[in-house]
Design a protein around this motif. Structure first.
Motif, short mmCIF file in Angstrom:
data_model
loop_
_atom_site.label_atom_id
_atom_site.label_comp_id
_atom_site.label_asym_id
_atom_site.label_seq_id
_atom_site.Cartn_x
_atom_site.Cartn_y
_atom_site.Cartn_z
N HIS A 134 0.85 -1.19 0.00
CA HIS A 134 0.00 0.00 0.00
C HIS A 134 0.88 1.24 0.00
O HIS A 134 1.81 1.35 0.80
N GLY A 136 0.79 5.21 0.61
CA GLY A 136 -0.01 6.29 1.16
C GLY A 136 -0.13 7.46 0.19
O GLY A 136 0.62 7.57 -0.78
N SER A 139 2.71 9.45 -1.99
CA SER A 139 4.01 8.77 -2.04
C SER A 139 4.33 8.37 -3.47
O SER A 139 3.45 8.02 -4.24
N GLU A 176 3.93 -1.19 3.75
CA GLU A 176 3.14 0.02 3.96
C GLU A 176 4.05 1.24 3.81
O GLU A 176 5.01 1.38 4.56
N GLY A 178 4.25 5.31 3.99
CA GLY A 178 3.53 6.44 4.54
C GLY A 178 3.34 7.57 3.53
O GLY A 178 4.05 7.68 2.52
N CYS A 179 2.38 8.43 3.82
CA CYS A 179 2.01 9.52 2.93
C CYS A 179 3.20 10.43 2.61
O CYS A 179 4.05 10.69 3.46
N ASN A 194 7.37 -1.19 7.16
CA ASN A 194 6.62 0.07 7.16
C ASN A 194 7.56 1.25 6.98
O ASN A 194 8.67 1.26 7.53
N PRO A 197 5.59 8.33 7.29
CA PRO A 197 5.20 9.40 6.36
C PRO A 197 6.33 10.41 6.15
O PRO A 197 7.17 10.61 7.03
#
Length: 222
Positions: A134, A136, A139, A176, A178-179, A194, A197
């Motif tokens: 995913h 964000g 990104s 994952e 982050g934005c 992870n 952001p």
């Protein structure tokens, strides 16, 4: 170099590109042939399951493509995938099942595994995104170095010369991001990791890790 092989990053049962990817050791080696792969796969898809709205574009009949989206050839859009308003698929995009290609997202020369989400304002170029990864909002994958030289994969003092000018990011399964993060050319992120952001990420992030502010990497606690 550890953690950067296809077998380290991906469960190949979640992409129709599995047989193709098995031909390579490292994922970036597969980038050059994505266009031809899509054409070969698309020519074998059932017309009962896939629409063929233009030459070398195949869209599964259960996929939802918004009218304002642009889909360039060659391209395959898998079952139950949603391509939202103003998405710009430039071509050479193999998008799996149950994915989200969001508003104003741009894809170019990519393999997107099943259940991947790029939902808002993402650029993904010359990259491979693993199962249930995913990105964000905002990104992006940066796929060309500022000095235009070939990309080198770097990890803890080791360097792996690719001989390739354009490489984005290789995201393992369940990653994952982050934005508003930037994944620099040749970034490799191990499965279940992870990214905080607004990060500026480079090199290899090991599996089961967290990339924190300032590039500090820690292992996830069990």
């Amino acid at each position: 170099m550890e953690n950067v092989r296809i077998t380290d990053l991906y469960d190949l049962s979640h992409t129709i590109a599995a047989d193709y990817l098995r031909k390579f050791e490292y994922p970036w080696e597969a980038l050059k042939g994505i266009s031809q792969l899509i054409i070969e796969l698309g020519s074998k898809l059932s017309p009962e399951e896939y629409d063929n709205p233009s030459e070398n574009v195949w869209i599964h009949k259960t996929a939802k493509v918004f009218p304002s989206a642009y889909i360039g050839a060659p391209c395959i859009i898998g079952p139950e995938t949603e391509v939202r308003h103003c998405a710009f698929i430039r071509g050479s995009a193999l998008v799996g099942a149950g994915c989200v290609v969001g508003n104003s997202v741009e894809l170019k020369n990519v393999i997107i595994f099943d259940s991947v989400q790029t939902p808002h304002y993402n650029y993904v170029g010359d990259s491979i995104l693993g199962y249930k990864s995913h990105m964000g909002a905002g990104s992006i994958t940066s796929n060309v170095k500022s000095d235009k030289t070939n990309v080198v994969i770097k990890s803890e003092g080791e360097e792996l010369v690719t001989g390739i000018k354009k490489i984005g990011a290789m995201l393992g399964d369940f990653v994952e991001v982050g934005c508003n993060s930037v994944l620099n050319p040749g970034t490799v992120i191990g499965p279940h990791s992870n990214i905080y952001p607004t990060s500026c990420v480079r090199g290899v992030v090991p599996p089961e890790s967290i990339w924190k502010t300032g590039g500090v990497v820690v292992k996830k606690s069990k």
